[in-house]
Motif scaffolding. Sequence first.
Motif, PDB file in Angstrom:
ATOM      1  N   PHE A   1       0.875  -1.378   0.100  1.00 11.51           N
ATOM      2  CA  PHE A   1       0.111   0.008  -0.050  1.00 11.51           C
ATOM      3  C   PHE A   1       0.919   1.344  -0.025  1.00 11.51           C
ATOM      4  CE2 PHE A   1      -2.656  -3.551   1.805  1.00 11.51           C
ATOM      5  CZ  PHE A   1      -3.775  -3.361   1.023  1.00 11.51           C
TER       6      PHE A   1
ATOM      7  N   ARG B   1       3.195   3.391  -2.307  1.00 18.96           N
ATOM      8  CA  ARG B   1       3.831   3.499  -3.730  1.00 18.96           C
ATOM      9  C   ARG B   1       4.925   4.435  -3.793  1.00 18.96           C
ATOM     10  NH1 ARG B   1      -1.325   5.816  -6.969  1.00 18.96           N
ATOM     11  NH2 ARG B   1      -1.134   7.327  -5.399  1.00 18.96           N
TER      12      ARG B   1
ATOM     13  N   ASP C   1       4.858   7.081  -1.188  1.00 19.61           N
ATOM     14  CA  ASP C   1       3.240   7.689  -1.256  1.00 19.61           C
ATOM     15  C   ASP C   1       2.541   6.798  -0.323  1.00 19.61           C
ATOM     16  OD1 ASP C   1       0.919   8.978  -1.718  1.00 19.61           O
ATOM     17  OD2 ASP C   1       0.878   7.985  -3.723  1.00 19.61           O
TER      18      ASP C   1
ATOM     19  N   THR D   1      -0.622   7.602   0.303  1.00 17.15           N
ATOM     20  CA  THR D   1      -2.079   7.571   0.129  1.00 17.15           C
ATOM     21  C   THR D   1      -2.939   6.248  -0.246  1.00 17.15           C
ATOM     22  OG1 THR D   1      -1.742   8.432  -2.271  1.00 17.15           O
ATOM     23  CG2 THR D   1      -1.815  10.003  -0.599  1.00 17.15           C
ATOM     24  N   PRO D   2      -2.318   5.512  -0.918  1.00 19.61           N
ATOM     25  CA  PRO D   2      -3.176   4.265  -0.829  1.00 19.61           C
ATOM     26  C   PRO D   2      -3.450   3.317   0.383  1.00 19.61           C
ATOM     27  CG  PRO D   2      -1.202   4.170  -2.710  1.00 19.61           C
ATOM     28  CD  PRO D   2      -0.866   5.271  -1.842  1.00 19.61           C
TER      29      PRO D   2
ATOM     30  N   GLY E   1      -6.004   5.274   1.899  1.00 20.70           N
ATOM     31  CA  GLY E   1      -7.491   4.948   1.449  1.00 20.70           C
ATOM     32  C   GLY E   1      -8.064   3.433   1.367  1.00 20.70           C
ATOM     33  N   ASP E   2      -7.167   2.648   2.254  1.00 26.12           N
ATOM     34  CA  ASP E   2      -7.580   1.121   2.309  1.00 26.12           C
ATOM     35  C   ASP E   2      -7.886   0.974   3.885  1.00 26.12           C
ATOM     36  OD1 ASP E   2      -7.411  -2.126   1.014  1.00 26.12           O
ATOM     37  OD2 ASP E   2      -6.879  -1.706   2.900  1.00 26.12           O
TER      38      ASP E   2
END
Length: 184
Positions: A19, A21, A35, A37-38, A41-42
């Motif tokens: 998760f 990136r 990154d 942000t993934p 977002g999970d």
Amino acid sequence: MAAVGSTERTRDHGSLRGFVRDIADFPEDGVTYRDITPLLGDSSAFAQAVTGLVDEFSGVAVDRVVGVESRGFIFGAAVAYRIGAGFVPVRKPGKLPWAVVREEYQLEYGADKLEIHRDAIHPGERILIVDDVLATGGTARATAKLVETLGGVIAGLGFVIELDDLGGRAQLGERPVKSLLHYS
Ligand SMILES: O=P(O)(O)OC[C@H]1O[C@H](OP(=O)(O)OP(=O)(O)O)[C@H](O)[C@@H]1O
Ligand SMILES: Nc1ncnc2[nH]cnc12
């Protein structure tokens, strides 16, 4: 004072890597930006990261959690809520409305200053500093110095990601440092 702890034990955080990136040459050439942000977002990954940070400081007494603008707010506030501690923002210059203490620091990319409200921490309080990334350690060191200037005691520093090759841990001396994921 809250005693940090959790019933969910998730010490192996390797699954969180999927998760994060990697972005080449952001925000400038030569930097590999991690990154998160993934992960944010999970729902499961975010919960695992917050629980992981809570568990790393299991049994450690904490009065308040300090989070560093801006990504440190996300994890710091969640950890504070989970352990029943107050949250204190450390912010970039000119954002805090009352009297502040200021520290200058170096970043992997650039230099900056950080501020904390003078009355945010009382002498002797035990403080957990939380941020998403430990890179060169400039941000974390400046934050620790702000806390200590106000008389706070560093109970620990918790990060989701540590960039080992940038040597941030060495900037933090004997203060207890825990990171969920290590990157070279
Ligand atoms: O160990 P260092 O080299 O000091 O770098 C780590 C800091 O850099 C990033 O913040 P950034 O200043 O990019 O701000 P942001 O959270 O607002 O994106 C990160 O969230 C840490 O706070
Ligand atoms: N390489 C990097 N990726 C994400 N955040 C950072 N903060 C400092 N260095 C960073």
